[in-house]
Scaffold this motif. Structure first.
Motif, PDB file in Angstrom:
ATOM      1  N   UNK A  54       0.851  -1.204   0.000  1.00  0.00           N
ATOM      2  CA  UNK A  54       0.000   0.000   0.000  1.00  0.00           C
ATOM      3  C   UNK A  54       0.877   1.241   0.000  1.00  0.00           C
ATOM      4  N   UNK A  55       0.605   2.165  -0.913  1.00  0.00           N
ATOM      5  CA  UNK A  55       1.434   3.373  -1.003  1.00  0.00           C
ATOM      6  C   UNK A  55       0.963   4.437  -0.020  1.00  0.00           C
ATOM      7  N   UNK A  56       1.607   5.597  -0.060  1.00  0.00           N
ATOM      8  CA  UNK A  56       1.341   6.663   0.899  1.00  0.00           C
ATOM      9  C   UNK A  56      -0.076   7.221   0.777  1.00  0.00           C
ATOM     10  N   UNK A  57      -0.686   7.092  -0.396  1.00  0.00           N
ATOM     11  CA  UNK A  57      -2.055   7.577  -0.616  1.00  0.00           C
ATOM     12  C   UNK A  57      -3.115   6.576  -0.169  1.00  0.00           C
ATOM     13  N   UNK A  58      -2.674   5.393   0.290  1.00  0.00           N
ATOM     14  CA  UNK A  58      -3.616   4.367   0.710  1.00  0.00           C
ATOM     15  C   UNK A  58      -4.060   3.453  -0.403  1.00  0.00           C
ATOM     16  N   UNK A  59      -3.442   3.572  -1.566  1.00  0.00           N
ATOM     17  CA  UNK A  59      -3.797   2.723  -2.708  1.00  0.00           C
ATOM     18  C   UNK A  59      -2.957   1.451  -2.697  1.00  0.00           C
ATOM     19  N   UNK A  60      -3.589   0.326  -2.999  1.00  0.00           N
ATOM     20  CA  UNK A  60      -2.867  -0.946  -3.099  1.00  0.00           C
ATOM     21  C   UNK A  60      -2.220  -1.035  -4.471  1.00  0.00           C
ATOM     22  N   UNK A  61      -0.895  -1.124  -4.506  1.00  0.00           N
ATOM     23  CA  UNK A  61      -0.177  -1.135  -5.787  1.00  0.00           C
ATOM     24  C   UNK A  61       0.232  -2.543  -6.211  1.00  0.00           C
ATOM     25  N   UNK A  62       0.271  -3.482  -5.260  1.00  0.00           N
ATOM     26  CA  UNK A  62       0.656  -4.863  -5.604  1.00  0.00           C
ATOM     27  C   UNK A  62       0.095  -5.831  -4.571  1.00  0.00           C
ATOM     28  N   UNK A  63      -0.240  -7.031  -5.040  1.00  0.00           N
ATOM     29  CA  UNK A  63      -0.714  -8.092  -4.157  1.00  0.00           C
ATOM     30  C   UNK A  63       0.024  -9.384  -4.511  1.00  0.00           C
ATOM     31  N   UNK A  64       0.584 -10.031  -3.504  1.00  0.00           N
ATOM     32  CA  UNK A  64       1.236 -11.317  -3.689  1.00  0.00           C
ATOM     33  C   UNK A  64       0.364 -12.392  -3.051  1.00  0.00           C
ATOM     34  N   UNK A  65      -0.163 -13.276  -3.885  1.00  0.00           N
ATOM     35  CA  UNK A  65      -0.987 -14.383  -3.394  1.00  0.00           C
ATOM     36  C   UNK A  65      -0.100 -15.622  -3.238  1.00  0.00           C
ATOM     37  N   UNK A  66      -0.196 -16.268  -2.087  1.00  0.00           N
ATOM     38  CA  UNK A  66       0.664 -17.417  -1.794  1.00  0.00           C
ATOM     39  C   UNK A  66      -0.190 -18.613  -1.376  1.00  0.00           C
ATOM     40  N   UNK A  67       0.050 -19.739  -2.025  1.00  0.00           N
ATOM     41  CA  UNK A  67      -0.542 -20.995  -1.595  1.00  0.00           C
ATOM     42  C   UNK A  67       0.610 -21.907  -1.190  1.00  0.00           C
ATOM     43  N   UNK A  68       0.811 -22.069   0.107  1.00  0.00           N
ATOM     44  CA  UNK A  68       1.910 -22.872   0.624  1.00  0.00           C
ATOM     45  C   UNK A  68       1.432 -24.291   0.919  1.00  0.00           C
ATOM     46  N   UNK A  69       2.253 -25.255   0.568  1.00  0.00           N
ATOM     47  CA  UNK A  69       1.897 -26.654   0.822  1.00  0.00           C
ATOM     48  C   UNK A  69       3.162 -27.462   1.079  1.00  0.00           C
ATOM     49  N   UNK A  70       2.991 -28.609   1.703  1.00  0.00           N
ATOM     50  CA  UNK A  70       4.137 -29.442   2.043  1.00  0.00           C
ATOM     51  C   UNK A  70       4.696 -30.126   0.795  1.00  0.00           C
ATOM     52  N   UNK A  71       6.013 -30.357   0.829  1.00  0.00           N
ATOM     53  CA  UNK A  71       6.668 -31.041  -0.274  1.00  0.00           C
ATOM     54  C   UNK A  71       6.010 -32.397  -0.496  1.00  0.00           C
ATOM     55  N   UNK A  72       5.633 -32.659  -1.739  1.00  0.00           N
ATOM     56  CA  UNK A  72       5.012 -33.931  -2.062  1.00  0.00           C
ATOM     57  C   UNK A  72       4.831 -34.076  -3.553  1.00  0.00           C
ATOM     58  N   UNK A  73       4.699 -35.302  -4.005  1.00  0.00           N
ATOM     59  CA  UNK A  73       4.485 -35.580  -5.426  1.00  0.00           C
ATOM     60  C   UNK A  73       4.146 -37.048  -5.600  1.00  0.00           C
ATOM     61  N   UNK A  74       3.402 -37.339  -6.639  1.00  0.00           N
ATOM     62  CA  UNK A  74       3.053 -38.738  -6.930  1.00  0.00           C
ATOM     63  C   UNK A  74       3.972 -39.342  -7.984  1.00  0.00           C
ATOM     64  N   UNK A  75       4.908 -38.533  -8.519  1.00  0.00           N
ATOM     65  CA  UNK A  75       5.730 -39.052  -9.613  1.00  0.00           C
ATOM     66  C   UNK A  75       7.069 -38.323  -9.690  1.00  0.00           C
ATOM     67  N   UNK A  76       8.030 -38.803  -8.907  1.00  0.00           N
ATOM     68  CA  UNK A  76       9.397 -38.285  -8.953  1.00  0.00           C
ATOM     69  C   UNK A  76      10.318 -39.397  -9.409  1.00  0.00           C
ATOM     70  N   UNK A  77      11.199 -39.073 -10.328  1.00  0.00           N
ATOM     71  CA  UNK A  77      12.132 -40.069 -10.859  1.00  0.00           C
ATOM     72  C   UNK A  77      13.566 -39.596 -10.665  1.00  0.00           C
ATOM     73  N   UNK A  78      14.430 -40.520 -10.276  1.00  0.00           N
ATOM     74  CA  UNK A  78      15.858 -40.192 -10.177  1.00  0.00           C
ATOM     75  C   UNK A  78      16.476 -40.340 -11.565  1.00  0.00           C
ATOM     76  N   UNK A  79      17.153 -39.287 -12.015  1.00  0.00           N
ATOM     77  CA  UNK A  79      17.715 -39.292 -13.362  1.00  0.00           C
ATOM     78  C   UNK A  79      19.206 -38.983 -13.305  1.00  0.00           C
ATOM     79  N   UNK A  80      19.920 -39.374 -14.343  1.00  0.00           N
ATOM     80  CA  UNK A  80      21.351 -39.081 -14.408  1.00  0.00           C
ATOM     81  C   UNK A  80      21.659 -38.066 -15.501  1.00  0.00           C
ATOM     82  N   UNK A  81      20.733 -37.910 -16.442  1.00  0.00           N
ATOM     83  CA  UNK A  81      20.954 -36.914 -17.491  1.00  0.00           C
ATOM     84  C   UNK A  81      20.519 -35.541 -16.997  1.00  0.00           C
ATOM     85  N   UNK A  82      20.834 -34.498 -17.757  1.00  0.00           N
ATOM     86  CA  UNK A  82      20.394 -33.155 -17.384  1.00  0.00           C
ATOM     87  C   UNK A  82      18.892 -33.024 -17.600  1.00  0.00           C
TER      88      UNK A  82
END
Length: 247
Positions: A89-117
């Motif tokens: 919020x700036x000095x005039x009381x106007x909102x100039x930016x909003x950061x929306x965050x959805x935080x969640x725990x590390x997880x996945x149903x499909x992770x593969x160990x790879x050797x290539x880039x």
């Protein structure tokens, strides 16, 4: 008479312009969306013309923030799972930016160990050995590279809610199930009375993870006269679930 007519017309023109003139509409705030893992730190930036602005969090239990040395850049940390936002919020009381965050725990149903880039990153598997004894150095490097190759194509699942994981080692056909904890700097896998501890790093692109193992003490005990100062192994996991999401 002509002069009077001109003045009247001029006044009418000015009145007409005044009636048609409207107040400028306030500009919409910029909006940015983030999906961090709990424990992850990341940066957010906004257009800061001056130094007089206020930041407000609607859910401080989910995220926190701090200033950086760069103007208009803050560092945000995900504290727990949930939704939250930061308004600038700036000095005039106007909102100039909003950061929306959805935080969640590390997880996945499909992770593969790879050797290539990975396709979206320059990270790669590494074996780093520093030792005065050249023969022992080569022996350790070959041994660890063989271990890395044996883990190639291993599949993992991680349940962010239950903190349970599965590991399916394709090379041997062996499967394990256990629990895990991840704080974005370290990863601990517990299964079959074993606790594997790793350094953890998210690579560019967010679908790749670097799994770091420091085996220095282990090999110093095995070869006390080899002058070993460092033994490290970096393996790469690729999260196909994130990689397959539409951009």
């Amino acid at each position: 008479m002509k002069k009077t007519t001109f003045i009247i017309c001029s006044l009418l023109f000015l009145c007409s312009c005044s009636e048609n003139q409207t107040d400028p509409q306030p500009s919409e705030p910029s909006k940015t969306y983030f999906e961090p893992f709990v424990g992850e730190k990341f940066y957010a930036s906004f257009d800061a013309e001056g130094d007089d602005y206020t930041l407000k969090i609607d859910n401080p239990e989910v995220i926190s923030w701090e200033y950086t040395k760069h103007k208009g850049v803050i560092r945000i940390k995900a504290l727990s799972s949930g939704d939250a936002s930061i308004s600038v919020i700036d000095v005039d009381g106007s909102t100039i930016a909003i950061f929306h965050v959805w935080a969640h725990y590390f997880g996945s149903s499909n992770i593969e160990e790879i050797t290539m880039r990975p396709p979206d990153s320059n990270v790669k598997s590494e074996v780093i050995v520093e030792a005065k004894d050249a023969d022992r150095k080569l022996l350790i490097e070959n041994e660890l590279w063989e271990y890395v190759k044996q883990r190639q194509r291993t599949l993992y699942t991680f349940d962010g809610e239950t903190k349970e994981f599965t590991m399916d080692i394709a090379q041997s056909g062996v499967k394990y199930k256990g629990t895990y904890s991840c704080n974005m700097d370290s990863l601990i896998l517990k299964y079959d009375n074993i606790a594997e501890r790793y350094g953890f790093q998210i690579a560019v692109g967010r679908a790749s993870y670097i799994i770091k193992a420091d085996k220095t003490k282990e090999y110093q005990l095995l070869y006390p006269n080899a002058g070993i100062t460092s033994v490290k192994v970096n393996r790469v996991w690729y999260n196909w679930e994130i990689a397959s999401r539409p951009m």
